[in-house]
Design a protein around this motif. Structure first.
Motif, mmCIF file in Angstrom:
data_model
loop_
_atom_site.group_PDB
_atom_site.id
_atom_site.type_symbol
_atom_site.label_atom_id
_atom_site.label_comp_id
_atom_site.label_asym_id
_atom_site.label_seq_id
_atom_site.Cartn_x
_atom_site.Cartn_y
_atom_site.Cartn_z
ATOM 1 N N SER A 15 0.825 -1.212 0.000
ATOM 2 C CA SER A 15 0.000 0.000 0.000
ATOM 3 C C SER A 15 0.859 1.262 0.000
ATOM 4 N N ALA A 16 2.093 1.174 0.543
ATOM 5 C CA ALA A 16 3.005 2.322 0.484
ATOM 6 C C ALA A 16 3.371 2.635 -0.959
ATOM 7 N N PHE A 17 3.624 1.589 -1.757
ATOM 8 C CA PHE A 17 3.904 1.809 -3.179
ATOM 9 C C PHE A 17 2.687 2.388 -3.895
ATOM 10 N N THR A 18 1.523 1.809 -3.626
ATOM 11 C CA THR A 18 0.310 2.241 -4.341
ATOM 12 C C THR A 18 -0.032 3.695 -4.035
ATOM 13 N N ALA A 19 -0.188 4.019 -2.760
ATOM 14 C CA ALA A 19 -0.605 5.375 -2.390
ATOM 15 C C ALA A 19 0.523 6.383 -2.556
ATOM 16 N N GLY A 20 1.770 5.972 -2.274
ATOM 17 C CA GLY A 20 2.891 6.894 -2.389
ATOM 18 C C GLY A 20 3.099 7.397 -3.800
ATOM 19 N N PHE A 21 2.830 6.540 -4.781
ATOM 20 C CA PHE A 21 2.995 6.926 -6.180
ATOM 21 C C PHE A 21 1.717 7.474 -6.790
ATOM 22 N N GLY A 22 0.760 7.803 -5.971
ATOM 23 C CA GLY A 22 -0.409 8.506 -6.474
ATOM 24 C C GLY A 22 -1.664 7.696 -6.618
ATOM 25 N N GLY A 23 -1.647 6.430 -6.193
ATOM 26 C CA GLY A 23 -2.870 5.635 -6.236
ATOM 27 C C GLY A 23 -3.975 6.290 -5.434
ATOM 28 N N SER A 24 -5.164 6.344 -6.007
ATOM 29 C CA SER A 24 -6.254 7.112 -5.401
ATOM 30 C C SER A 24 -7.056 6.256 -4.423
ATOM 31 N N ALA A 25 -6.369 5.651 -3.453
ATOM 32 C CA ALA A 25 -7.019 4.790 -2.464
ATOM 33 C C ALA A 25 -6.494 5.133 -1.085
ATOM 34 N N GLY A 26 -7.194 4.641 -0.066
ATOM 35 C CA GLY A 26 -6.835 4.962 1.301
ATOM 36 C C GLY A 26 -5.915 3.937 1.936
ATOM 37 N N LEU A 27 -5.264 4.340 3.008
ATOM 38 C CA LEU A 27 -4.357 3.455 3.749
ATOM 39 C C LEU A 27 -5.039 2.773 4.926
ATOM 40 N N GLU A 28 -6.252 3.178 5.234
ATOM 41 C CA GLU A 28 -6.898 2.649 6.433
ATOM 42 C C GLU A 28 -7.173 1.154 6.331
ATOM 43 N N SER A 29 -7.618 0.703 5.178
ATOM 44 C CA SER A 29 -7.902 -0.720 5.005
ATOM 45 C C SER A 29 -6.645 -1.575 5.159
ATOM 46 N N PRO A 30 -5.509 -1.225 4.499
ATOM 47 C CA PRO A 30 -4.277 -1.975 4.745
ATOM 48 C C PRO A 30 -3.840 -1.948 6.205
ATOM 49 N N ILE A 31 -4.073 -0.831 6.880
ATOM 50 C CA ILE A 31 -3.699 -0.755 8.290
ATOM 51 C C ILE A 31 -4.591 -1.667 9.130
ATOM 52 N N VAL A 32 -5.878 -1.723 8.789
ATOM 53 C CA VAL A 32 -6.793 -2.628 9.489
ATOM 54 C C VAL A 32 -6.331 -4.077 9.319
ATOM 55 N N VAL A 33 -5.960 -4.451 8.103
ATOM 56 C CA VAL A 33 -5.491 -5.817 7.856
ATOM 57 C C VAL A 33 -4.208 -6.083 8.624
ATOM 58 N N THR A 34 -3.298 -5.123 8.610
ATOM 59 C CA THR A 34 -2.027 -5.289 9.316
ATOM 60 C C THR A 34 -2.260 -5.456 10.815
ATOM 61 N N GLY A 35 -3.056 -4.581 11.402
ATOM 62 C CA GLY A 35 -3.337 -4.679 12.834
ATOM 63 C C GLY A 35 -4.053 -5.966 13.180
ATOM 64 N N SER A 36 -4.997 -6.375 12.327
ATOM 65 C CA SER A 36 -5.723 -7.623 12.558
ATOM 66 C C SER A 36 -4.777 -8.818 12.514
ATOM 67 N N ALA A 37 -3.857 -8.811 11.552
ATOM 68 C CA ALA A 37 -2.885 -9.901 11.442
ATOM 69 C C ALA A 37 -1.979 -9.955 12.661
ATOM 70 N N ILE A 38 -1.592 -8.798 13.160
ATOM 71 C CA ILE A 38 -0.744 -8.750 14.359
ATOM 72 C C ILE A 38 -1.479 -9.356 15.549
ATOM 73 N N GLY A 39 -2.736 -8.945 15.755
ATOM 74 C CA GLY A 39 -3.511 -9.495 16.866
ATOM 75 C C GLY A 39 -3.786 -10.974 16.714
ATOM 76 N N SER A 40 -4.121 -11.400 15.503
ATOM 77 C CA SER A 40 -4.423 -12.810 15.253
ATOM 78 C C SER A 40 -3.214 -13.698 15.494
#
Length: 593
Positions: free
Chosen positions: A119-144
């Motif tokens: 998601s850093a590559f996608t949004a950093g280079f101008g992808g028109s999407a949010g980072l919240e969903s990747p962060i939710v997945v990352t946090g969920s994976a950490i907890g799981s």
């Protein structure tokens, strides 16, 4: 000894020497800290990639780079996913919900970092999407994975999964209340009061990470400028209706664009190039579509929308009020396509930030239009903020999260009444037309969503092939009564399928129907099974849904029904086995006690 095993030793000691509740509280701190730091890393990466592209080399001053950069970002994302993660990393919040309902809350380990990188590559280079969903997945994976490593049960593992997601959202916006409510509304729909404490702890720790580490320019905070006036209440109601209509538009258009890209699922690089070009062209026409869009939201909130036209081809026509209004209205409509193309073409991101962008544009458009028509003098800033809550509520089906998120990022609760009105109105409208959110609709259609409408969905998940009982002893229609009695003597069942040599079902024998004749030995060689069998009250097909099966049980009044596959006998399914399986799934999928 490997480093990760060394770090586990103190916690394993705590696991043995503390109560379950105490260990969960300690775990919620550690999960919140780790998820919060992951969010900090992701936001920082995206910020400095964007700074390098936009300011370091001044490349974005040339319009053609607006086409090139999104293609590069999406191609990099696709390349990393294929090379490092076997071609798939899952889809945002829907993937987390699928893990909860179908995988006992087990999230793949690579998701603790794969979504941060991609998601850093996608949004950093101008992808028109949010980072919240990747962060939710990352946090969920950490907890799981924390719960998996320390052998926690399903309920505790699910709670830590949600705690990681709450910490991620809290860290992104410095909004711990919104983080907790997101975990409850989206991930945990049935929850007890005792589960709030770990969620709150994780969210607070995650928010502290961003508050202490991230610079103010990276965090998305907006100062409260204006107050709520009761005379504006009718306009807020109208805004709620408009947000509801826009949310339905957002959901349906996003799903249609996804369907178009699914036809090229196997051609990943071609799909990425085509998607990148389309996205780049949209950004050339509407430069505010570049990246997450929070800078544009700040301009809308500050009533400085004319600055959004500076790098646009429309700047040639000046900054006429009506031109600005039309430009912002077009942005609200086009952002849906930009965000969906970014994700569907292979980029990694979510619809959280795009929803807020559309909401701010909708609120600005509505209030500025009313003002230009001289109906009233509405506070544009407040309407832009409240519009964000309206679209977020409608698209994500999370009204409480929307209300408190906007309240927290504006630093006050003076807009609480209009926030609640707009979010509730939008949600009610969307719920009528779209029962499921954008992220959960496909899961619900496949019967893979256990966190919503649980009773109905459990039945949809249960499959006939997993419930077929084969210990019923078949008999041939040409067998004699004596042979039937021999079969009955060695069976514990009171029902016997009559099956031909080519495994076709001719009928069934009920023990109660032959109880009298089976003791007349003189008829053992004279009476055939064909004369004693009866037609089954109903037939279950191998691919029938469980809802259809239960309907057949209700209409026939039977407790056991035969199952056929292409007219071939497979066995029987019993109502009692369905109830037993249902109870087990219901217990297993009760998130937290």
């Amino acid at each position: 000894m490997p480093h990760y095993k060394k770090t586990k030793i103190p916690l394993l000691w705590l696991r043995r020497h503390t109560s379950d509740r105490e260990f969960m509280l300690i775990s919620s701190v550690l999960v919140g800290l780790t998820a919060g730091m992951a969010a900090v890393i992701l936001k920082t990466l995206v910020h400095y990639i964007h700074v390098l592209l936009a300011y370091g080399n001044r490349l974005l001053d040339q319009p053609y780079w607006l086409v090139v950069f999104p293609i590069i970002g999406i191609l990099l994302t696709v390349f990393v996913v294929r090379v490092a993660f076997n071609g798939s990393i899952g889809r945002g919040t829907a993937g987390v919900l699928f893990s909860i309902s179908q995988k006992s809350s087990m999230v793949e380990r690579h998701k603790m970092y794969s979504h941060v990188v991609t998601s850093a590559f996608t949004a950093g280079f101008g992808g028109s999407a949010g980072l919240e969903s990747p962060i939710v997945v990352t946090g969920s994976a950490i907890g799981s994975n924390y719960g998996r490593d320390y052998h926690l049960n399903y309920r505790d593992r699910t709670l830590l999964l949600a705690a990681g997601a709450a910490a991620g959202i809290a860290a992104v916006f410095n909004a711990p209340i919104a983080g907790v409510l997101f975990a409850i509304e989206v991930l945990l729909t049935d929850i007890s009061i005792s589960a709030f404490i770990p969620l709150i702890i994780s969210a607070v720790v995650g928010a502290l990470c961003s508050k202490l580490i991230l610079q103010e320019e990276i965090l998305f905070n907006i100062g409260q400028r204006e107050f709520f006036a009761a005379s504006h209440l009718p306009f807020y109601v109208l805004l709620g209706v408009l947000c509801g209509m826009m949310s339905v538009y957002y959901t349906r258009m996003a799903l249609r664009v996804e369907e178009l890209f699914e036809e090229y699922q196997s051609k990943v690089y071609s799909r990425a190039i085509v998607g990148g070009i389309l996205l780049g062209l949209l950004i050339m026409l509407f430069p505010p579509l570049f990246g997450e869009g929070y800078d544009s939201i700040r301009l809308l909130e500050g009533n400085n929308a004319q600055e959004m036209l500076q790098n646009s081809w429309l700047a040639f026509f000046g900054t006429n009020e009506w031109l600005v209004l039309c430009f912002v209205g077009a942005l609200a409509l086009v952002k849906v396509f930009a965000a969906t193309i970014t994700i569907a073409s292979g980029g990694n991101g979510g619809n959280f930030a795009p929803s807020m962008f559309v909401g701010a544009s909708t609120g600005f458009f509505f209030s500025r239009l009313v003002n230009l028509l001289s109906f009233n003098n509405l506070p544009v800033s407040s309407f832009a903020m409240v519009g964000m809550a309206g679209i977020l509520s409608g698209v994500m089906h999370a009204p409480l999260t929307a209300v408190f998120l906007i309240a927290e990022i504006t630093g006050g609760y003076t807009l609480m009444i209009p926030l609640m009105i707009v979010a509730a109105t939008s949600y009610a409208m969307v719920k009528y037309f779209e029962p499921y959110s954008l992220d959960t609709k496909k899961l619900a259609q496949k019967g893979q969503l256990l966190t919503h409408n649980k009773d109905r969905t459990i039945l949809r998940i249960m499959k006939i092939q997993h419930l077929i009982e084969t210990e019923f002893q078949p008999v041939s229609p040409e067998a004699t009564l004596g042979e039937l009695v021999e079969v009955i003597a060695h069976s514990r069942r009171n029902l016997f399928p009559v099956v031909t040599a080519d495994r076709k079902l001719d009928g069934i024998i009920l023990l109660e129907n032959v109880r009298e004749i089976m003791f007349k030995t003189e008829k053992y060689d004279l009476v055939k099974v064909r004369e004693l069998m009866v037609k089954p009250p109903a037939i279950v097909q191998y691919d029938d849904s469980m809802a259809d099966v239960m309907k057949k049980f209700d209409e026939s009044g039977a407790w056991n029904l035969p199952v056929l596959r292409n007219e071939t006998y497979q066995g029987f399914v019993s109502k009692s086995s369905i109830f037993t399986k249902y109870r087990k799934l219901l217990i297993k999928t009760t998130n937290v006690a």
